[in-house]
Design a protein around this motif. Structure first.
Motif, PDB file in Angstrom:
ATOM      1  N   ALA A   3      29.766  52.901  38.586  1.00 24.44           N
ATOM      2  CA  ALA A   3      28.754  52.740  37.540  1.00 24.44           C
ATOM      3  C   ALA A   3      29.159  51.717  36.476  1.00 24.44           C
ATOM      4  CB  ALA A   3      28.416  54.093  36.921  1.00 24.44           C
ATOM      5  N   PRO A   4      30.364  51.807  35.883  1.00 25.98           N
ATOM      6  CA  PRO A   4      30.727  50.830  34.849  1.00 25.98           C
ATOM      7  C   PRO A   4      30.869  49.401  35.358  1.00 25.98           C
ATOM      8  CG  PRO A   4      32.055  52.818  34.643  1.00 25.98           C
ATOM      9  CD  PRO A   4      31.354  52.893  35.966  1.00 25.98           C
ATOM     10  N   LEU A   5      31.001  49.225  36.657  1.00 29.11           N
ATOM     11  CA  LEU A   5      31.098  47.866  37.180  1.00 29.11           C
ATOM     12  C   LEU A   5      29.810  47.086  36.940  1.00 29.11           C
ATOM     13  CD1 LEU A   5      32.880  48.476  40.610  1.00 29.11           C
ATOM     14  CD2 LEU A   5      33.906  47.953  38.394  1.00 29.11           C
ATOM     15  N   LEU A   6      28.687  47.794  36.808  1.00 29.09           N
ATOM     16  CA  LEU A   6      27.397  47.130  36.644  1.00 29.09           C
ATOM     17  C   LEU A   6      27.263  46.432  35.306  1.00 29.09           C
ATOM     18  CD1 LEU A   6      25.413  47.165  39.023  1.00 29.09           C
ATOM     19  CD2 LEU A   6      26.914  49.143  39.108  1.00 29.09           C
ATOM     20  N   CYS A   7      28.132  46.755  34.352  1.00 29.44           N
ATOM     21  CA  CYS A   7      28.187  45.994  33.103  1.00 29.44           C
ATOM     22  C   CYS A   7      29.613  45.534  32.845  1.00 29.44           C
ATOM     23  CB  CYS A   7      27.661  46.800  31.922  1.00 29.44           C
ATOM     24  SG  CYS A   7      27.828  45.933  30.341  1.00 29.44           S
ATOM     25  N   ALA A   8      30.529  46.465  32.646  1.00 30.61           N
ATOM     26  CA  ALA A   8      31.907  46.092  32.323  1.00 30.61           C
ATOM     27  C   ALA A   8      32.518  45.215  33.410  1.00 30.61           C
ATOM     28  CB  ALA A   8      32.749  47.347  32.114  1.00 30.61           C
ATOM     29  N   THR A  68      26.669  39.490  40.685  1.00 32.36           N
ATOM     30  CA  THR A  68      26.989  40.908  40.510  1.00 32.36           C
ATOM     31  C   THR A  68      27.272  41.568  41.855  1.00 32.36           C
ATOM     32  OG1 THR A  68      25.598  40.972  38.530  1.00 32.36           O
ATOM     33  CG2 THR A  68      26.232  43.077  39.483  1.00 32.36           C
ATOM     34  N   GLN A  69      26.492  41.209  42.873  1.00 30.55           N
ATOM     35  CA  GLN A  69      26.759  41.745  44.204  1.00 30.55           C
ATOM     36  C   GLN A  69      28.107  41.247  44.718  1.00 30.55           C
ATOM     37  OE1 GLN A  69      24.613  44.064  46.003  1.00 30.55           O
ATOM     38  NE2 GLN A  69      26.688  44.266  46.816  1.00 30.55           N
ATOM     39  N   GLU A  70      28.401  39.976  44.441  1.00 30.15           N
ATOM     40  CA  GLU A  70      29.703  39.416  44.822  1.00 30.15           C
ATOM     41  C   GLU A  70      30.838  40.196  44.164  1.00 30.15           C
ATOM     42  OE1 GLU A  70      31.914  35.487  43.282  1.00 30.15           O
ATOM     43  OE2 GLU A  70      30.142  35.042  44.505  1.00 30.15           O
ATOM     44  N   MET A  71      30.650  40.536  42.880  1.00 34.08           N
ATOM     45  CA  MET A  71      31.661  41.316  42.159  1.00 34.08           C
ATOM     46  C   MET A  71      31.862  42.683  42.785  1.00 34.08           C
ATOM     47  SD  MET A  71      31.768  44.096  39.861  1.00 34.08           S
ATOM     48  CE  MET A  71      30.044  44.114  39.389  1.00 34.08           C
ATOM     49  N   LEU A  72      30.772  43.362  43.110  1.00 34.24           N
ATOM     50  CA  LEU A  72      30.887  44.690  43.718  1.00 34.24           C
ATOM     51  C   LEU A  72      31.622  44.618  45.052  1.00 34.24           C
ATOM     52  CD1 LEU A  72      27.301  46.049  42.939  1.00 34.24           C
ATOM     53  CD2 LEU A  72      29.444  46.973  42.027  1.00 34.24           C
ATOM     54  N   ASP A  73      31.296  43.616  45.850  1.00 33.64           N
ATOM     55  CA  ASP A  73      31.975  43.456  47.132  1.00 33.64           C
ATOM     56  C   ASP A  73      33.459  43.131  46.934  1.00 33.64           C
ATOM     57  OD1 ASP A  73      29.527  43.923  48.329  1.00 33.64           O
ATOM     58  OD2 ASP A  73      29.081  41.793  48.644  1.00 33.64           O
ATOM     59  N   PHE A  74      33.757  42.304  45.927  1.00 34.22           N
ATOM     60  CA  PHE A  74      35.144  41.966  45.607  1.00 34.22           C
ATOM     61  C   PHE A  74      35.922  43.208  45.195  1.00 34.22           C
ATOM     62  CE2 PHE A  74      38.363  40.832  42.445  1.00 34.22           C
ATOM     63  CZ  PHE A  74      39.059  39.803  43.067  1.00 34.22           C
ATOM     64  N   CYS A  75      35.314  44.035  44.354  1.00 33.65           N
ATOM     65  CA  CYS A  75      35.988  45.258  43.909  1.00 33.65           C
ATOM     66  C   CYS A  75      36.244  46.204  45.077  1.00 33.65           C
ATOM     67  CB  CYS A  75      35.160  45.947  42.822  1.00 33.65           C
ATOM     68  SG  CYS A  75      35.197  45.095  41.225  1.00 33.65           S
ATOM     69  N   ALA A  76      35.286  46.312  45.987  1.00 32.51           N
ATOM     70  CA  ALA A  76      35.481  47.166  47.153  1.00 32.51           C
ATOM     71  C   ALA A  76      36.607  46.629  48.031  1.00 32.51           C
ATOM     72  CB  ALA A  76      34.184  47.258  47.953  1.00 32.51           C
ATOM     73  N   GLU A  77      36.634  45.316  48.208  1.00 26.22           N
ATOM     74  CA  GLU A  77      37.661  44.693  49.042  1.00 26.22           C
ATOM     75  C   GLU A  77      39.059  44.917  48.472  1.00 26.22           C
ATOM     76  OE1 GLU A  77      39.021  40.162  50.426  1.00 26.22           O
ATOM     77  OE2 GLU A  77      37.077  40.500  49.456  1.00 26.22           O
ATOM     78  N   HIS A  78      39.165  44.914  47.142  1.00 25.77           N
ATOM     79  CA  HIS A  78      40.473  45.027  46.498  1.00 25.77           C
ATOM     80  C   HIS A  78      40.758  46.435  45.966  1.00 25.77           C
ATOM     81  CE1 HIS A  78      41.514  40.721  46.582  1.00 25.77           C
ATOM     82  NE2 HIS A  78      40.208  40.528  46.521  1.00 25.77           N
ATOM     83  N   GLY A  79      39.880  47.375  46.263  1.00 25.73           N
ATOM     84  CA  GLY A  79      40.101  48.754  45.840  1.00 25.73           C
ATOM     85  C   GLY A  79      40.014  48.952  44.340  1.00 25.73           C
ATOM     86  N   LEU A  80      39.127  48.210  43.693  1.00 26.87           N
ATOM     87  CA  LEU A  80      39.005  48.282  42.242  1.00 26.87           C
ATOM     88  C   LEU A  80      37.813  49.137  41.824  1.00 26.87           C
ATOM     89  CD1 LEU A  80      39.525  44.512  41.289  1.00 26.87           C
ATOM     90  CD2 LEU A  80      41.252  46.285  41.653  1.00 26.87           C
TER      91      LEU A  80
END
Length: 347
Positions: A155-160, A300-312
């Protein structure tokens, strides 16, 4: 036709948030109905609820860090299906025709985007945010949350998350770059994680050393207390990029002096009062002072995918809705590590 759903709203700038009901529009051709599971509490929610930025519309249902499950789609929807894990960030519409929208920078829509809350939609109706059980959003402004990130931490990834990812990518944080993150709060801790995952050498600049162990765990190599005047002498001319996440007024001249030639200080925190600086702080090292918002839908979608890839994911404290007002006070007092997230099943 509209549906009534439960929510938490601020009736006025001086009043605490309270449980209420709000209308949600019926699902249109390209709409997605989302059963909200978690909603992050952003410091900007507090600024807006307390009308510290001006232009507040009441009653206000805050919340632009939304994670949930699709429960209904309009007949023209092609991107999502019932059961999908999705999120909604800081805006729910834009003109989609201006050069910025066409370039994927809907957050800078030249005709004015529509905020997820405290805004008026193109249909003339007020927008209400994620402190509620459901929301209806056009599929274009809905994000897919990858399986690699839990919904509450997403959830916080959508802004922070995107607020830090966008400037770090734009100013090329990565291997060989020295990056400083000012502040270790809800924004700052995500900046540390993302900058480290991008391969940059990360330093945290915070008022005290009390979060030093956390910063190192998130990927920072260095940590300095800004309350120690020697910090600014020691680090003069060090950084390629500084991202300032705090919403208080800082001595910009002091921070600009920490930049190397051609370095950039990017502000993502929004202080209540105007800031000032000596222009020689820029001239002396061909330095830049910049600002950045969130990213567009594609980024934003790129960020979400990046976070999933790196376990963030965000470091969170999940709360029930009846603790929202307490949480606001704790955010202002910097008493959270590092993001409150509302379990919307308690609304």
């Amino acid at each position: 036709m509209t549906t009534t759903v439960s929510a938490y709203a601020a009736p006025s700038a001086a009043a605490p948030l309270e449980r209420t009901t709000i209308p949600r529009r019926a699902v249109r051709e390209h709409d997605v109905l989302i059963d909200i599971k978690f909603a992050g509490i952003c410091h900007s929610d507090i600024h807006q609820v307390r009308d510290e930025w001006g232009g507040a519309k009441f009653p206000m249902v805050p919340g632009h860090e939304i994670a949930g499950i699709v429960t209904e789609v309009g007949p023209g929807v092609t991107k999502y299906a019932v059961g999908d894990r999705v999120g909604v960030g800081c805006f729910v519409d834009s003109c989609r025709e201006c050069e910025n929208c066409l370039a994927g920078d809907e957050q800078y829509c030249l005709n004015g985007g529509t905020g997820t809350y405290n805004a008026t939609g193109r249909d003339g109706e007020p927008t209400y945010g994620g402190y509620s059980t459901h929301i209806v959003v056009d599929e274009h402004f809905v994000l897919r949350i990858p399986e690699g990130v839990e919904l509450d931490a997403a959830a916080p990834l959508l802004c922070a998350g995107i607020t830090l990812y966008s400037p770090l990518k734009h100013w090329n944080a990565g291997p060989g770059k020295k990056v400083a993150i000012v502040g270790m709060g809800g924004l700052g801790h995500m900046g540390v994680k993302i900058a480290a995952a991008l391969g940059a050498e990360v330093t945290v600049l915070s008022q005290s050393l009390r979060k030093q162990d956390d910063a190192k765990r998130f990927g920072a190599e260095h940590y300095h207390a800004t309350s120690d005047e020697s910090t600014f002498e020691q680090l003069a001319g060090t950084f390629d990029l500084i991202v300032n996440t705090v919403s208080a007024n800082l001595d910009l001249d002091a921070y600009l002096a920490l930049l190397r030639v051609d370095g950039t200080l990017v502000n993502v925190g929004a202080p209540e009062h105007p800031v000032s600086l000596n222009v020689f702080s820029l001239i002396g090292g061909r330095r830049s002072l910049a600002g950045s918002m969130i990213g567009g839908i594609r980024e934003t979608q790129e960020m979400l995918d990046f976070c999933a890839e790196h376990g963030l994911g965000a470091e969170i404290e999940v709360i029930s809705a009846d603790r929202i007002n307490e949480a606001y006070d704790r955010v202002v007092a910097s008493d959270v590590r590092y993001r409150f997230v509302i379990d919307t099943a308690t609304i």
